[in-house]
Design an enzyme around this catalytic site. Structure first.
Site, PDB file in Angstrom:
ATOM      1  N   CYS A   6      76.798  33.753  84.275  1.00 13.33           N
ATOM      2  CA  CYS A   6      75.593  34.570  83.847  1.00 13.33           C
ATOM      3  C   CYS A   6      75.824  35.843  83.460  1.00 13.33           C
ATOM      4  O   CYS A   6      76.086  36.651  84.440  1.00 13.33           O
ATOM      5  CB  CYS A   6      74.520  33.922  84.850  1.00 13.33           C
ATOM      6  SG  CYS A   6      72.893  35.171  84.588  1.00 13.33           S
ATOM      7  N   CYS A   9      73.700  37.833  86.267  1.00 11.77           N
ATOM      8  CA  CYS A   9      74.398  38.145  87.579  1.00 11.77           C
ATOM      9  C   CYS A   9      75.455  38.974  87.581  1.00 11.77           C
ATOM     10  O   CYS A   9      75.608  39.629  88.605  1.00 11.77           O
ATOM     11  CB  CYS A   9      74.939  36.506  87.926  1.00 11.77           C
ATOM     12  SG  CYS A   9      73.449  35.535  88.341  1.00 11.77           S
ATOM     13  N   ASP A  32      67.062  47.627  78.556  1.00 14.23           N
ATOM     14  CA  ASP A  32      67.598  46.604  77.524  1.00 14.23           C
ATOM     15  C   ASP A  32      68.567  47.125  76.464  1.00 14.23           C
ATOM     16  O   ASP A  32      68.200  48.224  75.922  1.00 14.23           O
ATOM     17  CB  ASP A  32      66.313  45.916  76.950  1.00 14.23           C
ATOM     18  CG  ASP A  32      66.390  44.610  76.180  1.00 14.23           C
ATOM     19  OD1 ASP A  32      65.924  43.841  76.581  1.00 14.23           O
ATOM     20  OD2 ASP A  32      67.340  44.777  75.139  1.00 14.23           O
ATOM     21  N   HIS A  48      69.927  34.272  91.205  1.00 17.29           N
ATOM     22  CA  HIS A  48      69.902  33.526  89.914  1.00 17.29           C
ATOM     23  C   HIS A  48      68.973  32.394  89.809  1.00 17.29           C
ATOM     24  O   HIS A  48      68.866  31.664  90.652  1.00 17.29           O
ATOM     25  CB  HIS A  48      71.199  33.044  89.681  1.00 17.29           C
ATOM     26  CG  HIS A  48      71.225  32.296  88.322  1.00 17.29           C
ATOM     27  ND1 HIS A  48      71.495  33.054  87.012  1.00 17.29           N
ATOM     28  CD2 HIS A  48      70.837  31.047  87.686  1.00 17.29           C
ATOM     29  CE1 HIS A  48      71.245  32.231  85.928  1.00 17.29           C
ATOM     30  NE2 HIS A  48      71.095  31.121  86.212  1.00 17.29           N
ATOM     31  N   ASN A  87      59.709  36.105  78.681  1.00 18.60           N
ATOM     32  CA  ASN A  87      59.873  34.717  77.868  1.00 18.60           C
ATOM     33  C   ASN A  87      60.308  33.742  78.879  1.00 18.60           C
ATOM     34  O   ASN A  87      61.360  33.996  79.734  1.00 18.60           O
ATOM     35  CB  ASN A  87      60.668  35.349  76.936  1.00 18.60           C
ATOM     36  CG  ASN A  87      60.243  36.325  76.054  1.00 18.60           C
ATOM     37  OD1 ASN A  87      59.263  36.455  75.581  1.00 18.60           O
ATOM     38  ND2 ASN A  87      61.136  37.374  75.254  1.00 18.60           N
ATOM     39  N   HIS A  98      68.216  33.795  82.781  1.00 13.52           N
ATOM     40  CA  HIS A  98      68.130  34.351  84.016  1.00 13.52           C
ATOM     41  C   HIS A  98      66.720  35.100  84.200  1.00 13.52           C
ATOM     42  O   HIS A  98      66.796  36.010  83.415  1.00 13.52           O
ATOM     43  CB  HIS A  98      69.311  35.341  84.417  1.00 13.52           C
ATOM     44  CG  HIS A  98      69.336  35.984  85.890  1.00 13.52           C
ATOM     45  ND1 HIS A  98      70.356  35.968  86.585  1.00 13.52           N
ATOM     46  CD2 HIS A  98      68.305  36.635  86.453  1.00 13.52           C
ATOM     47  CE1 HIS A  98      70.097  36.513  87.800  1.00 13.52           C
ATOM     48  NE2 HIS A  98      68.982  37.149  87.712  1.00 13.52           N
ATOM     49  N   HIS A 100      63.717  37.291  84.188  1.00 17.63           N
ATOM     50  CA  HIS A 100      63.574  38.760  83.958  1.00 17.63           C
ATOM     51  C   HIS A 100      62.278  39.050  83.296  1.00 17.63           C
ATOM     52  O   HIS A 100      61.862  38.282  82.715  1.00 17.63           O
ATOM     53  CB  HIS A 100      64.837  39.184  83.099  1.00 17.63           C
ATOM     54  CG  HIS A 100      64.861  38.532  81.875  1.00 17.63           C
ATOM     55  ND1 HIS A 100      65.525  37.395  81.519  1.00 17.63           N
ATOM     56  CD2 HIS A 100      64.408  38.861  80.554  1.00 17.63           C
ATOM     57  CE1 HIS A 100      65.687  36.867  80.285  1.00 17.63           C
ATOM     58  NE2 HIS A 100      64.786  37.979  79.589  1.00 17.63           N
ATOM     59  N   HIS A 102      60.398  41.887  81.232  1.00 19.77           N
ATOM     60  CA  HIS A 102      60.458  43.197  80.098  1.00 19.77           C
ATOM     61  C   HIS A 102      59.455  44.203  80.428  1.00 19.77           C
ATOM     62  O   HIS A 102      58.176  43.725  80.455  1.00 19.77           O
ATOM     63  CB  HIS A 102      60.375  42.716  78.847  1.00 19.77           C
ATOM     64  CG  HIS A 102      61.258  41.655  78.382  1.00 19.77           C
ATOM     65  ND1 HIS A 102      62.303  42.035  77.395  1.00 19.77           N
ATOM     66  CD2 HIS A 102      61.668  40.331  78.353  1.00 19.77           C
ATOM     67  CE1 HIS A 102      63.260  41.045  77.198  1.00 19.77           C
ATOM     68  NE2 HIS A 102      62.586  39.797  77.556  1.00 19.77           N
TER      69      HIS A 102
END
Ligand code: DGP
Length: 131
Positions: A6, A9, A32, A48, A87, A98, A100, A102
């Site tokens: 990942c 990770c 990003d 994870h 998302n 993984h 996350h 935003h």
């Protein structure tokens, strides 16, 4: 827990260097690489989880969301505001598996129902007449 394949990770463990905005024992935030707004920072748990619906323990959710205010202050968007986006899965076009969050900001954004959500959107007839 880490997934050796990942990318996030590897960022969390500093195996891959990145632009770290904030870090603590449980969470890391970094900009990003494909920013959609002047401020576009990702906040992730170091452990994870495939996505937010992947049995993420409440403590881990708490660590991620507790970091939001700190990251907003560091990025200078606390006062003017920002948008969080998570998302999740295929229909949301999640590309990195993984969990996350935003953080988007640094300028005005339309409300989601003013945006073009593609050919399956409820407003698709106006936006995509041939869809
Ligand atoms: P999502 O579609 O929600 O899975 O968004 C994943 C985001 O992660 C996407 O906006 C691009 C970003 N991203 C992917 N790989 C990397 C990376 O190696 N470094 C950084 N900084 N961002 C990445």
């Amino acid at each position: 827990m880490q997934d050796k394949d990942c990318i996030f990770c590897k960022i969390a463990s500093h195996e891959i260097p990145t632009n770290v905005v904030y870090e603590d024992e449980h969470v890391i935030a970094f900009d990003d690489m494909e920013p959609l707004m002047p401020v576009h920072t990702l906040i992730i748990p170091k452990d994870h989880y495939r996505d937010i619906a992947d049995d993420v323990p409440e403590e881990a959710l708490g660590h991620v969301f507790a970091a939001v205010k700190k990251v907003a202050e560091i990025k200078g968007v606390r006062e003017d505001g920002f948008r969080l986006m998570v998302n999740t899965g295929e229909n949301a076009s999640q590309s990195v598996k993984h969990f996350h969050v935003h953080m988007l900001g640094g300028g005005w954004m339309p409300r989601p129902n003013d945006q073009d959500w593609g050919p399956n959107a409820t407003n698709a007839a106006e936006r995509h007449p041939r869809a």
